[in-house]
Scaffold this active site. Structure first.
Site, mmCIF file in Angstrom:
data_model
loop_
_atom_site.group_PDB
_atom_site.id
_atom_site.type_symbol
_atom_site.label_atom_id
_atom_site.label_comp_id
_atom_site.label_asym_id
_atom_site.label_seq_id
_atom_site.Cartn_x
_atom_site.Cartn_y
_atom_site.Cartn_z
ATOM 1 N N ASN A 13 33.693 14.477 -28.662
ATOM 2 C CA ASN A 13 33.869 15.948 -28.904
ATOM 3 C C ASN A 13 34.951 16.531 -28.037
ATOM 4 O O ASN A 13 35.529 17.381 -28.187
ATOM 5 C CB ASN A 13 32.552 16.559 -28.910
ATOM 6 C CG ASN A 13 31.555 16.250 -30.186
ATOM 7 O OD1 ASN A 13 32.059 16.854 -31.169
ATOM 8 N ND2 ASN A 13 30.949 15.527 -29.984
ATOM 9 N N ARG A 63 15.660 18.613 -10.695
ATOM 10 C CA ARG A 63 16.472 19.273 -11.593
ATOM 11 C C ARG A 63 16.883 20.664 -10.989
ATOM 12 O O ARG A 63 18.179 20.916 -11.194
ATOM 13 C CB ARG A 63 15.673 19.403 -12.863
ATOM 14 C CG ARG A 63 16.236 19.270 -14.331
ATOM 15 C CD ARG A 63 15.724 19.821 -15.492
ATOM 16 N NE ARG A 63 14.785 18.473 -15.743
ATOM 17 C CZ ARG A 63 15.436 17.263 -16.307
ATOM 18 N NH1 ARG A 63 16.751 17.401 -16.542
ATOM 19 N NH2 ARG A 63 14.844 16.168 -16.488
ATOM 20 N N MET A 88 24.034 14.714 -21.722
ATOM 21 C CA MET A 88 22.536 14.268 -21.974
ATOM 22 C C MET A 88 21.553 14.585 -20.869
ATOM 23 O O MET A 88 20.931 13.811 -20.227
ATOM 24 C CB MET A 88 22.618 12.805 -21.940
ATOM 25 C CG MET A 88 23.536 12.087 -23.072
ATOM 26 S SD MET A 88 23.464 13.134 -24.867
ATOM 27 C CE MET A 88 22.160 12.449 -25.326
ATOM 28 N N ASN A 105 26.464 24.137 -27.408
ATOM 29 C CA ASN A 105 26.083 22.812 -27.441
ATOM 30 C C ASN A 105 26.271 22.448 -28.676
ATOM 31 O O ASN A 105 26.335 23.155 -29.620
ATOM 32 C CB ASN A 105 24.600 22.230 -26.908
ATOM 33 C CG ASN A 105 24.304 21.105 -27.022
ATOM 34 O OD1 ASN A 105 24.909 20.006 -26.618
ATOM 35 N ND2 ASN A 105 23.101 20.630 -27.642
ATOM 36 N N HIS A 107 24.873 19.444 -31.372
ATOM 37 C CA HIS A 107 23.688 18.434 -31.758
ATOM 38 C C HIS A 107 23.872 18.011 -33.167
ATOM 39 O O HIS A 107 24.147 18.619 -34.156
ATOM 40 C CB HIS A 107 22.323 19.305 -31.802
ATOM 41 C CG HIS A 107 21.133 18.523 -31.667
ATOM 42 N ND1 HIS A 107 20.696 17.657 -30.714
ATOM 43 C CD2 HIS A 107 20.421 18.438 -32.951
ATOM 44 C CE1 HIS A 107 19.601 17.063 -31.394
ATOM 45 N NE2 HIS A 107 19.441 17.590 -32.482
ATOM 46 N N SER A 134 25.204 20.538 -35.823
ATOM 47 C CA SER A 134 24.808 21.942 -35.564
ATOM 48 C C SER A 134 25.825 22.297 -34.104
ATOM 49 O O SER A 134 25.417 21.803 -33.156
ATOM 50 C CB SER A 134 23.532 22.556 -35.531
ATOM 51 O OG SER A 134 22.843 21.962 -36.614
ATOM 52 N N ASP A 143 17.848 22.415 -27.553
ATOM 53 C CA ASP A 143 18.196 22.071 -29.082
ATOM 54 C C ASP A 143 17.770 23.417 -29.820
ATOM 55 O O ASP A 143 17.640 23.207 -31.171
ATOM 56 C CB ASP A 143 17.870 20.957 -29.832
ATOM 57 C CG ASP A 143 18.394 19.775 -28.907
ATOM 58 O OD1 ASP A 143 17.936 18.709 -28.797
ATOM 59 O OD2 ASP A 143 19.661 19.709 -28.331
HETATM 60 C C1 GRF Z 1 27.509 13.026 -30.421
HETATM 61 O O1 GRF Z 1 26.503 12.636 -31.274
HETATM 62 C C2 GRF Z 1 27.232 14.322 -30.310
HETATM 63 O O2 GRF Z 1 26.513 15.179 -31.224
HETATM 64 C C3 GRF Z 1 25.986 14.467 -29.072
HETATM 65 O O3 GRF Z 1 26.468 13.206 -28.303
HETATM 66 C C4 GRF Z 1 27.194 12.395 -29.185
HETATM 67 C C5 GRF Z 1 28.285 11.562 -28.417
HETATM 68 O O4 GRF Z 1 29.433 12.835 -28.323
HETATM 69 N N1 GRF Z 1 25.966 15.741 -28.278
HETATM 70 P P1 GRF Z 1 30.719 12.608 -27.582
HETATM 71 O O5 GRF Z 1 31.196 11.375 -28.317
HETATM 72 O O6 GRF Z 1 30.393 11.937 -25.876
HETATM 73 O O7 GRF Z 1 31.424 13.860 -27.611
#
Ligand code: GRF
Length: 202
Positions: A13, A63, A88, A105, A107, A134, A143
């Protein structure tokens, strides 16, 4: 519009946003920050001369202290928008509220369906005939923020999680730059009522 992207993994992304910027999207990705030193997405940033920074969550007791340092690191770049792109980690309410209305974000589901992880397998298990992705404003609810843009894909009988994920990911790379572009053009904002506000036709 200056953008800071947060990643944890492959960064496809992020790559879509880098490509969109190169194609003229009015953004400037000023930094990429990863919580994992081994995130392949960091090399994508380096390849394009974008500062690639690592803030490892392993170096922090909790955190709150991690998010406080992450916020300081982000704010050094003074971004107009923070994009979570395969990031993540669950973020604290304080951190999220600091970026209210200027953090997105993406998702891999048609929210509010399938919040959380393993969304493609869960969609298959639920015999969904449609699935998708989304883009949403990030709020303290995981989310759960106001949805900006979604893309739908068919679930095919022969699909497994991998084939479905690939079909969804392709759409992610389309809608993330679109949503970021609307924000960059000043057409999209988070209204006081907590709902997205988009002027004109998408
Ligand atoms: C993707 O499925 C995205 O929707 C989720 O993380 C996965 C990997 O994303 N947030 P990327 O290839 O690291 O951008």
């Amino acid at each position: 519009l200056s953008v800071v992207a947060l990643i944890s993994g492959g960064g496809s992304n992020l790559q879509a946003l880098i490509d969109a910027q190169a194609a003229g999207l009015p953004i400037r990705i000023v930094a990429v920050i990863s919580n994992r030193a081994d995130a392949p997405g960091l090399d994508r940033a380096r390849h394009h001369g974008i500062p690639a920074e690592i803030l490892s969550h392993r170096d922090y007791p909790d955190r709150e202290t991690y998010d406080a340092d992450l916020q300081r690191l982000i704010d050094r770049h003074d971004p107009g928008l923070v994009v979570l792109a395969g990031f993540m980690r669950i973020l604290t309410p304080e951190f999220v509220n600091h970026y209210r209305g200027r953090m997105f974000n993406i998702h891999p589901s048609l929210l509010p369906k399938f919040r959380g992880l393993h969304t493609h397998q869960r969609a298959l298990d639920a015999d969904e005939t449609e699935h998708g992705a989304s883009v949403h404003f990030v709020t303290a609810e995981l989310d759960g923020g106001p949805i900006i843009l979604q893309a739908r894909v068919p679930v095919l009988p022969e699909d497994d999680a991998a084939t479905l994920a690939a079909r969804v990911l392709e759409q992610e790379h389309r809608i993330y730059p679109a949503a970021v572009g609307w924000f960059a053009e000043g057409r999209l904002k988070l209204g006081e009522d907590g709902r997205p506000w988009l002027d004109g036709e998408p």
